[in-house]
Scaffold this motif. Structure first.
Motif, PDB file in Angstrom:
ATOM      1  N   LEU A 106      -3.906  -2.484  12.822  1.00  0.00           N
ATOM      2  CA  LEU A 106      -4.004  -2.341  11.365  1.00  0.00           C
ATOM      3  C   LEU A 106      -2.850  -3.030  10.639  1.00  0.00           C
ATOM      4  CD1 LEU A 106      -5.225   1.361  11.038  1.00  0.00           C
ATOM      5  CD2 LEU A 106      -6.566  -0.749  11.071  1.00  0.00           C
ATOM      6  N   LEU A 107      -1.643  -2.927  11.170  1.00  0.00           N
ATOM      7  CA  LEU A 107      -0.507  -3.559  10.498  1.00  0.00           C
ATOM      8  C   LEU A 107      -0.655  -5.082  10.516  1.00  0.00           C
ATOM      9  CD1 LEU A 107       2.070  -2.833   9.022  1.00  0.00           C
ATOM     10  CD2 LEU A 107       3.301  -2.978  11.193  1.00  0.00           C
ATOM     11  N   ILE A 183      -0.940   0.450   0.241  1.00  0.00           N
ATOM     12  CA  ILE A 183      -1.766   0.257   1.429  1.00  0.00           C
ATOM     13  C   ILE A 183      -0.932   0.412   2.697  1.00  0.00           C
ATOM     14  CG2 ILE A 183      -3.139  -1.416   2.720  1.00  0.00           C
ATOM     15  CD1 ILE A 183      -4.561  -0.196   0.336  1.00  0.00           C
ATOM     16  N   LEU A 184       0.334  -0.033   2.660  1.00  0.00           N
ATOM     17  CA  LEU A 184       1.212   0.113   3.818  1.00  0.00           C
ATOM     18  C   LEU A 184       1.393   1.589   4.171  1.00  0.00           C
ATOM     19  CD1 LEU A 184       3.123  -1.084   5.929  1.00  0.00           C
ATOM     20  CD2 LEU A 184       4.939  -1.016   4.219  1.00  0.00           C
ATOM     21  N   CYS A 185       1.529   2.433   3.150  1.00  0.00           N
ATOM     22  CA  CYS A 185       1.648   3.875   3.399  1.00  0.00           C
ATOM     23  C   CYS A 185       0.385   4.405   4.079  1.00  0.00           C
ATOM     24  CB  CYS A 185       1.901   4.616   2.089  1.00  0.00           C
ATOM     25  SG  CYS A 185       3.464   4.197   1.279  1.00  0.00           S
ATOM     26  N   LEU A 186      -0.789   3.946   3.623  1.00  0.00           N
ATOM     27  CA  LEU A 186      -2.053   4.368   4.241  1.00  0.00           C
ATOM     28  C   LEU A 186      -2.159   3.862   5.677  1.00  0.00           C
ATOM     29  CD1 LEU A 186      -4.567   3.770   1.295  1.00  0.00           C
ATOM     30  CD2 LEU A 186      -3.592   5.934   2.050  1.00  0.00           C
ATOM     31  N   GLY A 189       0.030   5.915   7.998  1.00  0.00           N
ATOM     32  CA  GLY A 189      -0.610   7.199   8.295  1.00  0.00           C
ATOM     33  C   GLY A 189      -1.786   7.045   9.243  1.00  0.00           C
ATOM     34  N   SER A 190      -2.564   5.977   9.066  1.00  0.00           N
ATOM     35  CA  SER A 190      -3.716   5.729   9.936  1.00  0.00           C
ATOM     36  C   SER A 190      -3.268   5.464  11.367  1.00  0.00           C
ATOM     37  CB  SER A 190      -4.524   4.535   9.413  1.00  0.00           C
ATOM     38  OG  SER A 190      -5.019   4.787   8.113  1.00  0.00           O
ATOM     39  N   ILE A 191      -2.191   4.699  11.536  1.00  0.00           N
ATOM     40  CA  ILE A 191      -1.680   4.416  12.882  1.00  0.00           C
ATOM     41  C   ILE A 191      -1.235   5.702  13.571  1.00  0.00           C
ATOM     42  CG2 ILE A 191       0.180   3.267  14.151  1.00  0.00           C
ATOM     43  CD1 ILE A 191       0.004   0.995  12.106  1.00  0.00           C
ATOM     44  N   ARG A 192      -0.595   6.599  12.815  1.00  0.00           N
ATOM     45  CA  ARG A 192      -0.186   7.869  13.400  1.00  0.00           C
ATOM     46  C   ARG A 192      -1.401   8.671  13.865  1.00  0.00           C
ATOM     47  NH1 ARG A 192       3.635   7.871   9.102  1.00  0.00           N
ATOM     48  NH2 ARG A 192       2.260   9.194   7.848  1.00  0.00           N
ATOM     49  N   LEU A 285     -12.154   4.440  11.416  1.00  0.00           N
ATOM     50  CA  LEU A 285     -10.982   4.258  10.566  1.00  0.00           C
ATOM     51  C   LEU A 285     -10.607   2.789  10.450  1.00  0.00           C
ATOM     52  CD1 LEU A 285      -8.740   5.540   8.918  1.00  0.00           C
ATOM     53  CD2 LEU A 285      -7.450   5.890  11.023  1.00  0.00           C
ATOM     54  N   GLU A 286     -10.661   2.045  11.549  1.00  0.00           N
ATOM     55  CA  GLU A 286     -10.288   0.624  11.552  1.00  0.00           C
ATOM     56  C   GLU A 286     -11.245  -0.227  10.715  1.00  0.00           C
ATOM     57  OE1 GLU A 286      -8.606   1.017  16.119  1.00  0.00           O
ATOM     58  OE2 GLU A 286     -10.378  -0.203  15.683  1.00  0.00           O
ATOM     59  N   ASN A 287     -12.521   0.134  10.716  1.00  0.00           N
ATOM     60  CA  ASN A 287     -13.522  -0.660  10.022  1.00  0.00           C
ATOM     61  C   ASN A 287     -13.866  -0.114   8.640  1.00  0.00           C
ATOM     62  OD1 ASN A 287     -14.540  -2.783  12.103  1.00  0.00           O
ATOM     63  ND2 ASN A 287     -14.404  -0.882  13.245  1.00  0.00           N
ATOM     64  N   GLY A 288     -13.100   0.863   8.172  1.00  0.00           N
ATOM     65  CA  GLY A 288     -13.245   1.361   6.807  1.00  0.00           C
ATOM     66  C   GLY A 288     -14.462   2.180   6.574  1.00  0.00           C
TER      67      GLY A 288
END
Length: 288
Positions: A106-107, A183-186, A189-192, A285-288
């Motif tokens: 994601l990053l 978006i970086l904050c999201l 959180g998604s990576i966690r 989550l990765e594909n929205g």
């Protein structure tokens, strides 16, 4: 996010908001400014924002179309033939040579999209430069003729139009920066979340059925993970009556004969053996 990092981000956001506010009313201390009412400046600014956004959207559409064509038809890398034979039918998910779904970083995805957005801002900067050098803003000033008979004021000179275009361009730049910070904050959180789901999957696989039942008493996260997985499996078993087309495709993917008398039992065993809740959640989550 640690308190120090949070403080740094919010300080940066506040500084950018203050900069945007200062840009919103340029030359407020000058007596020779081209507008007398704030709404005159706001109107001309809004017109330029619309023009820039339309240009940016057109560029984005063309760019993404070119990227799509390059990825599907115009490019080749060694192993594509092998991957296509292994993966079989085309799917929206990218797979490796073993048929496994490739997960997105994601990053890395965000950094790539940031590059595309900032390239769009670079295109706008180039257009502003070209229009100014070719006398476009001076021609525009002649067309608008400064203050009209009704008293409404437009930028009186080419320099006024140039300055206004630069102000709008910088505002768009700051808006994009703010957007990507959020978006970086999201993404963080998604990576966690994805890391947590993968660790739960590993803990789930590490235990036999007997050990799993025992460990569920003290591992609350794993207990919730198993309960959610069982709920989804029960829901999938209803596909035979509620979504027969999806159920038929699933049987085909699992190499189960739909005409077999125990096809439903085979499907249940296969799903219990192969279904990974963590992979399912991560892909969504990765594909929205």
């Amino acid at each position: 996010m640690s308190p120090m990092k949070a403080f740094t981000w919010w300080t940066l956001l506040f500084a950018m908001m203050q900069t945007a506010h200062a840009l919103y009313q340029p030359d407020s201390g000058k007596s020779d400014k081209w507008y007398s009412k704030e709404y005159e400046f706001n109107y001309c600014e809004a017109v330029l924002v619309i023009v820039f956004v339309v240009i940016a959207v057109i560029f984005e559409v063309v760019w993404h179309r070119l990227v799509h064509l390059a990825a599907t038809k115009g490019s080749y890398s060694y192993g594509d033939f092998h991957d296509s034979e292994i993966a079989g039918e085309a799917t929206p998910l990218e797979r490796d040579s073993h048929g496994n779904v490739k997960h997105k970083k994601l990053l890395k995805e965000q950094i790539a999209r940031m590059g595309s957005e900032f390239m769009t801002l670079g295109l706008l900067a180039l257009l502003i430069f070209v229009v100014n050098q070719t006398g476009g803003f001076s021609s525009l000033a002649k067309q608008t003729q400064g203050t009209h008979e009704d008293g409404f004021a437009f930028p009186a000179t080419g320099e006024d139009w140039l300055h206004l275009a630069e102000v709008v361009h910088i505002q768009l730049f700051l808006a994009v920066c703010l957007y990507f910070i959020l978006i970086l904050c999201l993404v963080k959180g998604s990576i966690r979340k994805i890391k947590k789901w993968e660790k739960l999957q590993l803990r789930h696989k590490a235990h036999s059925k007997l050990q799993l039942r025992h460990n569920l008493h003290w591992d609350g996260e794993l207990k919730k993970h198993v309960a959610e997985r069982e709920y989804l499996i029960r829901h999938m078993l209803k596909w035979k009556t509620e979504r027969p087309e999806v159920f038929s495709r699933a049987l085909k993917d699992l190499n189960i004969d739909p005409e077999a008398s125990d096809s439903e039992q085979q499907f249940e065993r296969a799903v219990n053996e192969h279904f990974s809740l963590s992979v399912y959640l991560s892909l969504n989550l990765e594909n929205g």
